[in-house]
Design a protein around this motif. Structure first.
Motif, PDB file in Angstrom:
ATOM      1  N   HIS A  60      83.820  83.177  24.582  1.00  0.00           N
ATOM      2  CA  HIS A  60      85.007  84.048  24.605  1.00  0.00           C
ATOM      3  C   HIS A  60      86.253  83.178  24.671  1.00  0.00           C
ATOM      4  O   HIS A  60      86.734  82.821  25.746  1.00  0.00           O
ATOM      5  CB  HIS A  60      84.926  84.984  25.809  1.00  0.00           C
ATOM      6  CG  HIS A  60      85.925  86.089  25.792  1.00  0.00           C
ATOM      7  ND1 HIS A  60      85.764  87.241  26.521  1.00  0.00           N
ATOM      8  CD2 HIS A  60      87.117  86.250  25.146  1.00  0.00           C
ATOM      9  CE1 HIS A  60      86.802  88.045  26.339  1.00  0.00           C
ATOM     10  NE2 HIS A  60      87.642  87.451  25.505  1.00  0.00           N
ATOM     11  N   MET A  92      87.702  84.230  19.253  1.00  0.00           N
ATOM     12  CA  MET A  92      87.954  85.666  19.119  1.00  0.00           C
ATOM     13  C   MET A  92      88.915  85.949  17.965  1.00  0.00           C
ATOM     14  O   MET A  92      89.638  85.062  17.500  1.00  0.00           O
ATOM     15  CB  MET A  92      88.487  86.216  20.438  1.00  0.00           C
ATOM     16  CG  MET A  92      87.461  86.197  21.574  1.00  0.00           C
ATOM     17  SD  MET A  92      86.136  87.407  21.355  1.00  0.00           S
ATOM     18  CE  MET A  92      86.933  88.888  21.999  1.00  0.00           C
ATOM     19  N   GLU A 145      83.624  92.411  16.905  1.00  0.00           N
ATOM     20  CA  GLU A 145      84.212  92.885  18.159  1.00  0.00           C
ATOM     21  C   GLU A 145      84.746  94.313  18.015  1.00  0.00           C
ATOM     22  O   GLU A 145      85.450  94.635  17.053  1.00  0.00           O
ATOM     23  CB  GLU A 145      85.338  91.942  18.582  1.00  0.00           C
ATOM     24  CG  GLU A 145      84.866  90.537  18.918  1.00  0.00           C
ATOM     25  CD  GLU A 145      83.910  90.509  20.097  1.00  0.00           C
ATOM     26  OE1 GLU A 145      84.263  91.061  21.157  1.00  0.00           O
ATOM     27  OE2 GLU A 145      82.807  89.942  19.954  1.00  0.00           O
ATOM     28  N   GLY A 178      80.387  92.909  20.142  1.00  0.00           N
ATOM     29  CA  GLY A 178      81.066  92.627  21.400  1.00  0.00           C
ATOM     30  C   GLY A 178      81.989  93.770  21.764  1.00  0.00           C
ATOM     31  O   GLY A 178      82.768  94.228  20.933  1.00  0.00           O
ATOM     32  N   SER A 180      84.811  95.238  24.565  1.00  0.00           N
ATOM     33  CA  SER A 180      85.698  95.064  25.720  1.00  0.00           C
ATOM     34  C   SER A 180      85.869  96.422  26.377  1.00  0.00           C
ATOM     35  O   SER A 180      86.509  97.314  25.809  1.00  0.00           O
ATOM     36  CB  SER A 180      87.052  94.509  25.267  1.00  0.00           C
ATOM     37  OG  SER A 180      86.889  93.250  24.669  1.00  0.00           O
ATOM     38  N   ARG A 232      82.015  92.494  27.239  1.00  0.00           N
ATOM     39  CA  ARG A 232      82.949  91.461  27.661  1.00  0.00           C
ATOM     40  C   ARG A 232      83.235  91.583  29.151  1.00  0.00           C
ATOM     41  O   ARG A 232      82.846  92.528  29.816  1.00  0.00           O
ATOM     42  CB  ARG A 232      84.221  91.538  26.819  1.00  0.00           C
ATOM     43  CG  ARG A 232      83.983  91.231  25.321  1.00  0.00           C
ATOM     44  CD  ARG A 232      83.512  89.830  25.123  1.00  0.00           C
ATOM     45  NE  ARG A 232      83.233  89.498  23.718  1.00  0.00           N
ATOM     46  CZ  ARG A 232      82.797  88.332  23.298  1.00  0.00           C
ATOM     47  NH1 ARG A 232      82.542  87.368  24.162  1.00  0.00           N
ATOM     48  NH2 ARG A 232      82.566  88.105  22.016  1.00  0.00           N
ATOM     49  N   GLN A 233      83.996  90.680  29.672  1.00  0.00           N
ATOM     50  CA  GLN A 233      84.068  90.383  31.094  1.00  0.00           C
ATOM     51  C   GLN A 233      84.203  91.600  32.011  1.00  0.00           C
ATOM     52  O   GLN A 233      85.051  92.459  31.829  1.00  0.00           O
ATOM     53  CB  GLN A 233      85.217  89.409  31.343  1.00  0.00           C
ATOM     54  CG  GLN A 233      86.548  89.800  30.738  1.00  0.00           C
ATOM     55  CD  GLN A 233      87.613  88.805  31.135  1.00  0.00           C
ATOM     56  OE1 GLN A 233      87.725  88.439  32.294  1.00  0.00           O
ATOM     57  NE2 GLN A 233      88.391  88.366  30.179  1.00  0.00           N
ATOM     58  N   THR A 257      84.028  85.741  33.958  1.00  0.00           N
ATOM     59  CA  THR A 257      84.794  84.507  33.762  1.00  0.00           C
ATOM     60  C   THR A 257      84.940  83.750  35.081  1.00  0.00           C
ATOM     61  O   THR A 257      84.856  84.339  36.164  1.00  0.00           O
ATOM     62  CB  THR A 257      86.201  84.811  33.236  1.00  0.00           C
ATOM     63  OG1 THR A 257      86.913  85.569  34.230  1.00  0.00           O
ATOM     64  CG2 THR A 257      86.155  85.597  31.947  1.00  0.00           C
ATOM     65  N   ASP A 305      87.334  83.306  28.478  1.00  0.00           N
ATOM     66  CA  ASP A 305      88.470  84.061  27.940  1.00  0.00           C
ATOM     67  C   ASP A 305      89.703  83.151  27.863  1.00  0.00           C
ATOM     68  O   ASP A 305      90.809  83.542  28.226  1.00  0.00           O
ATOM     69  CB  ASP A 305      88.766  85.308  28.770  1.00  0.00           C
ATOM     70  CG  ASP A 305      89.750  86.252  28.082  1.00  0.00           C
ATOM     71  OD1 ASP A 305      90.010  86.083  26.874  1.00  0.00           O
ATOM     72  OD2 ASP A 305      90.289  87.156  28.772  1.00  0.00           O
TER      73      ASP A 305
END
Length: 444
Positions: A60, A92, A145, A178, A180, A232-233, A257, A305
């Protein structure tokens, strides 16, 4: 005869540690040799007392090129990666323009060639025009993504129907999606109810409820459609609890992260803009829960990230805290921060390799070449000396951000050498070779 043998070290893979020598022919690991073996090699490098880790894979990263090169570019970002032991960067798609078409992806690949210090794989973005996806996939990006909030409308899939239908359209494609997690309705509601725009308003605009709802939506849509997803995170108690309960329903992995494992929202009082990013930092209880999830093996990947901005951008005064450019550098400090977690006994060295090398390589279609010290893999190798602590400092950072939130922290080891496909690219904190990284693609 081998081209090189790295001798005397302890090899660390995701499944454990072993005292073996690493034999290399050309760009690849040819064999792992027992201490009693006595093969011939053109070059023998003695690393007695050190640990050998596979090069890290950061899943990321925002290298900011094209269009945002005052913040970072391929050369500066991959230089930071090399110095930090990240030998594969997964970039990304949120640059200018966003990487949404095959032409944009091809252009980005061409820009990177000859300028990158480590290998770089590219992630493309799904636009509302899903007809663009077929040609994108022909270039084998490492992911597609999908964004659900806080992005331009052309790239936003904000309802369950949007997310599920998009996954259904991509059913059968050899890719990972992916996601988010976020909730556009909460963002919009918060803007109305908290017009002041202070730190509290920013936190309220992206609460754990939005994260947990996004995690649940992603997993349920993947379960319904048979999709392969990567969330994602995450960084909240509620998000972690949701992940724990639902993760077995689908082919899904999750990341967090380093910053979310060390800082909490109270740190905004002193660090402010330097720590501002999304998702926002949570409370101390959330950090403790995230560390526990890490120890329990619930977190598949730790990625940075890495999202640098110029020092001038971070130093400006903005009308609202939410307006501060979000993101911070992390590529150069990923290994050091993870080693701090090893020292604190949150994880072990094999866990570090699992979350920062094997799992990201496996999830993003690179595990024939990356993620392990094993015969046939690329000879991407880190030499780590745990007898020599190191201090993280702003002045050593190669990113154009010119700082790290971990300035002054002590790591319990020193990265002494980095090899990329059998060629030494870093020794004792200095780049030793011209840019030799390659553009890598999802392996067929």
């Amino acid at each position: 005869m081998f081209d090189m043998i790295i001798s005397g070290g302890t090899v660390v893979n995701a499944d454990g540690e072993a005292r073996v020598d690493v034999a290399i022919i050309g760009e690849h690991i040819a064999a792992l040799l027992g201490p009693g073996d006595a093969p011939q090699a053109r070059v023998v490098i003695d690393v007695a007392g050190c640990h050998l880790l596979p090069g890290l894979v950061d899943a990321h990263v925002h290298l900011r090129e094209p269009g945002l090169t005052h913040k970072e570019d391929f050369e500066s970002g991959t230089r930071a990666a090399a110095l930090g032991g990240v030998t594969a960067v997964l970039d990304m798609p949120t640059d200018e323009p966003w990487t949404a078409t095959a032409d944009q992806l091809a252009d980005k690949m061409a820009m990177a060639r000859g300028r990158i210090h480590v290998d770089v794989g590219f992630q493309a973005v799904l636009a509302r025009d899903l007809g663009l996806a077929e040609k994108l996939l022909s270039l084998r990006p490492v992911s597609l993504e999908l964004f659900t909030a806080d992005v331009p409308g052309a790239f936003r899939f904000q309802t369950m129907d949007d997310v599920a239908n998009t996954m259904r359209r991509l059913a059968g494609c050899d890719t990972v999606i992916g996601i988010s997690p976020g909730d556009q309705s909460i963002l919009e509601g918060s803007a109305i109810s908290h017009p002041a725009g202070d730190i509290a308003a920013f936190l309220d605009s992206r609460p754990p409820l939005a994260e947990a709802g996004g995690v649940a939506r992603a997993i349920l849509a993947a379960a319904e459609t048979g999709s392969c997803i990567h969330v994602r995170q995450i960084n909240s108690v509620l998000g972690i609890s949701t992940w724990r309960r639902l993760r077995e329903l689908a082919d899904a992995t999750v990341e967090t992260t380093p910053q979310n494992l060390f800082f909490n929202a109270e740190d905004y009082r002193t660090a402010g803009a330097k720590l501002k990013g999304s998702p926002p930092l949570r409370g101390a209880r959330d950090v403790a829960a995230l560390r526990a999830a890490l120890s329990d093996g619930l977190i598949d990947i730790v990625a940075t990230d890495h999202a640098p901005h110029s020092p001038a951008e971070k130093a400006m005064t903005y009308p609202a805290f939410a307006d501060i450019p979000g993101g911070m550098p992390g590529l150069q400090t990923l290994l050091q921060t993870m080693l701090i977690l090893v020292e604190e006994k949150v994880i072990g060295l094999p866990d570090l390799v699992r979350m920062c090398a094997r799992n990201p390589a496996r999830r993003f279609g690179l595990d024939r070449s990356k993620g392990a010290i094993a015969p046939g893999r690329d000879a991407d190798i880190l030499v780590v000396d745990q007898r020599r602590p190191s201090v993280i400092s702003n002045v050593e950072q190669a990113s154009r951000a010119a700082y790290t939130p971990f300035d002054g922290w002590q790591a319990p080891a020193t990265l002494t050498r980095v090899f990329l496909r059998g060629r030494e690219i870093v020794r004792n904190g200095a780049i030793t070779a011209a840019a030799s990284g390659r553009v890598i693609q999802r392996e067929i």
